[in-house]
Design an enzyme around this catalytic site. Sequence first.
Site, PDB file in Angstrom:
ATOM      1  N   ARG A   1      37.051  15.266  18.413  1.00 31.39           N
ATOM      2  CA  ARG A   1      37.505  16.506  19.073  1.00 31.39           C
ATOM      3  C   ARG A   1      37.309  17.757  18.214  1.00 31.39           C
ATOM      4  O   ARG A   1      38.087  18.718  18.302  1.00 31.39           O
ATOM      5  CB  ARG A   1      38.981  16.417  19.492  1.00 31.39           C
TER       6      ARG A   1
ATOM      7  N   SER B   1      44.990  15.526  27.716  1.00 32.80           N
ATOM      8  CA  SER B   1      45.895  15.171  26.605  1.00 32.80           C
ATOM      9  C   SER B   1      46.228  16.413  25.800  1.00 32.80           C
ATOM     10  O   SER B   1      45.344  17.185  25.442  1.00 32.80           O
ATOM     11  CB  SER B   1      45.224  14.159  25.675  1.00 32.80           C
TER      12      SER B   1
ATOM     13  N   GLU C   1      45.691  19.316  20.759  1.00 30.40           N
ATOM     14  CA  GLU C   1      44.303  19.414  21.212  1.00 30.40           C
ATOM     15  C   GLU C   1      44.156  20.669  22.086  1.00 30.40           C
ATOM     16  O   GLU C   1      43.119  21.323  22.114  1.00 30.40           O
ATOM     17  CB  GLU C   1      43.947  18.149  22.022  1.00 30.40           C
TER      18      GLU C   1
HETATM   19  C1  LIG Z   1      42.453  15.999  34.021  1.00 30.59           C
HETATM   20  C2  LIG Z   1      41.831  16.229  32.668  1.00 30.59           C
HETATM   21  C3  LIG Z   1      41.223  15.188  32.004  1.00 30.59           C
HETATM   22  C4  LIG Z   1      40.639  15.397  30.744  1.00 30.59           C
HETATM   23  N1  LIG Z   1      40.046  14.348  30.121  1.00 30.59           N
HETATM   24  C5  LIG Z   1      39.454  14.542  28.934  1.00 30.59           C
HETATM   25  C6  LIG Z   1      38.798  13.461  28.264  1.00 30.59           C
HETATM   26  O1  LIG Z   1      38.719  12.351  28.744  1.00 30.59           O
HETATM   27  N2  LIG Z   1      38.234  13.715  27.058  1.00 30.59           N
HETATM   28  C7  LIG Z   1      38.264  14.943  26.477  1.00 30.59           C
HETATM   29  O2  LIG Z   1      37.720  15.102  25.372  1.00 30.59           O
HETATM   30  N3  LIG Z   1      38.892  15.979  27.081  1.00 30.59           N
HETATM   31  C8  LIG Z   1      39.475  15.818  28.281  1.00 30.59           C
HETATM   32  N4  LIG Z   1      40.105  16.859  28.900  1.00 30.59           N
HETATM   33  C9  LIG Z   1      40.210  18.158  28.211  1.00 30.59           C
HETATM   34  C10 LIG Z   1      39.075  19.153  28.508  1.00 30.59           C
HETATM   35  O3  LIG Z   1      38.437  18.869  29.739  1.00 30.59           O
HETATM   36  C11 LIG Z   1      38.042  19.142  27.376  1.00 30.59           C
HETATM   37  O4  LIG Z   1      38.613  19.573  26.155  1.00 30.59           O
HETATM   38  C12 LIG Z   1      36.831  20.041  27.675  1.00 30.59           C
HETATM   39  O5  LIG Z   1      35.887  19.924  26.648  1.00 30.59           O
HETATM   40  C13 LIG Z   1      37.171  21.499  27.852  1.00 30.59           C
HETATM   41  O6  LIG Z   1      36.039  22.107  28.426  1.00 30.59           O
HETATM   42  P1  LIG Z   1      36.195  23.490  29.176  1.00 30.59           P
HETATM   43  O7  LIG Z   1      34.844  23.946  29.599  1.00 30.59           O
HETATM   44  O8  LIG Z   1      37.218  23.424  30.222  1.00 30.59           O
HETATM   45  O9  LIG Z   1      36.691  24.386  27.950  1.00 30.59           O
HETATM   46  P2  LIG Z   1      37.778  25.541  27.928  1.00 30.59           P
HETATM   47  O10 LIG Z   1      39.141  24.990  28.122  1.00 30.59           O
HETATM   48  O11 LIG Z   1      37.368  26.635  28.831  1.00 30.59           O
HETATM   49  O12 LIG Z   1      37.608  25.997  26.412  1.00 30.59           O
HETATM   50  C14 LIG Z   1      37.948  25.119  25.368  1.00 30.59           C
HETATM   51  C15 LIG Z   1      37.518  25.754  24.047  1.00 30.59           C
HETATM   52  O13 LIG Z   1      36.104  25.875  24.017  1.00 30.59           O
HETATM   53  C16 LIG Z   1      35.712  27.237  23.832  1.00 30.59           C
HETATM   54  N5  LIG Z   1      34.481  27.452  24.606  1.00 30.59           N
HETATM   55  C17 LIG Z   1      34.237  27.138  25.894  1.00 30.59           C
HETATM   56  N6  LIG Z   1      32.952  27.427  26.204  1.00 30.59           N
HETATM   57  C18 LIG Z   1      32.388  27.953  25.076  1.00 30.59           C
HETATM   58  C19 LIG Z   1      31.080  28.451  24.754  1.00 30.59           C
HETATM   59  N7  LIG Z   1      30.090  28.495  25.652  1.00 30.59           N
HETATM   60  N8  LIG Z   1      30.877  28.896  23.504  1.00 30.59           N
HETATM   61  C20 LIG Z   1      31.878  28.880  22.588  1.00 30.59           C
HETATM   62  N9  LIG Z   1      33.126  28.446  22.833  1.00 30.59           N
HETATM   63  C21 LIG Z   1      33.371  27.972  24.065  1.00 30.59           C
HETATM   64  C22 LIG Z   1      36.888  28.064  24.314  1.00 30.59           C
HETATM   65  O14 LIG Z   1      36.875  29.350  23.711  1.00 30.59           O
HETATM   66  C23 LIG Z   1      38.048  27.186  23.853  1.00 30.59           C
HETATM   67  O15 LIG Z   1      38.286  27.389  22.486  1.00 30.59           O
HETATM   68  C24 LIG Z   1      40.676  16.685  30.167  1.00 30.59           C
HETATM   69  C25 LIG Z   1      41.281  17.751  30.850  1.00 30.59           C
HETATM   70  C26 LIG Z   1      41.849  17.525  32.087  1.00 30.59           C
HETATM   71  C27 LIG Z   1      42.468  18.689  32.820  1.00 30.59           C
END
Ligand SMILES: Cc1cc2nc3c(=O)[nH]c(=O)nc-3n(C[C@H](O)[C@H](O)[C@H](O)COP(=O)(O)OP(=O)(O)OC[C@H]3O[C@@H](n4cnc5c(N)ncnc54)[C@H](O)[C@@H]3O)c2cc1C
Length: 291
Positions: free
Chosen positions: A168, A216, A286
């Site tokens: 992560r 999580s 996280e």
């Molecule tokens: C129902 C559910 C299930 C999930 N299951 C998992 C799982 O199995 N495994 C897992 O690892 N995670 C899981 N997650 C958590 C989440 O989906 C992950 O952490 C995912 O990587 C976040 O992606 P996002 O695009 O939504 O990022 P965001 O929440 O929009 O951003 C997360 C971080 O990334 C940065 N960021 C986003 N895009 C960029 C970019 N282009 N350049 C630079 N920085 C950027 C943001 O500034 C922030 O710091 C889950 C979440 C939910 C709601």
Amino acid sequence: MHIFKNMNILSSYPLGNVTSFKCGGRADFYVEPNEMCELINLLNLHKNKKLFILGNGTNTLCPDEGYHGLVIKTTRLNKIEILEENDVFSLVKCECGTSLFDLNDFLANNSLSGFEFSYGIPATVGGALIMNSGAFGDCVGNFVESVEIFKNSEITTVYKNQIFFDYRKSSLKDCVVLNATFKFNKGNKVDILKKQKFILEKRNKLQPLNYPSAGSIFLKENGISPSKIIDNLGLKGTKIGGAEISCKHAGFIINSGGATATDILNLISLIESEVLNKKGLKLKKELIVMQ
Ligand SMILES: Cc1cc2nc3c(=O)[nH]c(=O)nc-3n(C[C@H](O)[C@H](O)[C@H](O)COP(=O)(O)OP(=O)(O)OC[C@H]3O[C@@H](n4cnc5c(N)ncnc54)[C@H](O)[C@@H]3O)c2cc1C
């Protein structure tokens, strides 16, 4: 609201609309670029100002006090293309706002395998690379060939041997991810679709997907699962306002209705102090809390 080139920059935008907890404060300014060049223009123009890059908002919470800067949401930047292919593998380039669902669908349609573990992670490619998202023993970083980034006002390409990925986390944390190129091996479409379905069913069984959440909340420490610790402490179902520790998966906090970001943050603090006082363990989040 005012017009900036071809983009609408909105003011006082409620981030609960675009984050998966469905609550939280407002961004002073908010924009969704339509083209990569618009994102780059924004980054150049705002390089000395406070900004937050938002992907799908599925690991992010905005405190009720709001975010006093510009939020740039990338999800309209979602082009996927095959750069190179042979009998063994393909190199696939994605813009940062591409959802992992769309990428998985693209891979299945092109008979490219190995990435099925990520089916159901509601992330964008950018968010998934910053967080090195993973599930079922695999992670997104394992498939990266190169990433195009914006850092210190320059656009550069970093290659897999220059990027550090761990559980992560990734060394891309201080960059803006623009595009990423992944390498996927050829596989069998029927098998890929079967595996995706299996993974999604597994998620449905394990996770409270019918409520808003951010997945999580805490990181595993030395292989210890926070959800097991929280469960063992009998904390499942504990509520503060509309925030509740999921009874289905103790690692998730859900918005069971009308939660504020403060409810969620207070519940996180309660878990942290219970785990510290009763188990002597300091949990690490996280979840990204915007500041
Ligand atoms: C129902 C559910 C299930 C999930 N299951 C998992 C799982 O199995 N495994 C897992 O690892 N995670 C899981 N997650 C958590 C989440 O989906 C992950 O952490 C995912 O990587 C976040 O992606 P996002 O695009 O939504 O990022 P965001 O929440 O929009 O951003 C997360 C971080 O990334 C940065 N960021 C986003 N895009 C960029 C970019 N282009 N350049 C630079 N920085 C950027 C943001 O500034 C922030 O710091 C889950 C979440 C939910 C709601």
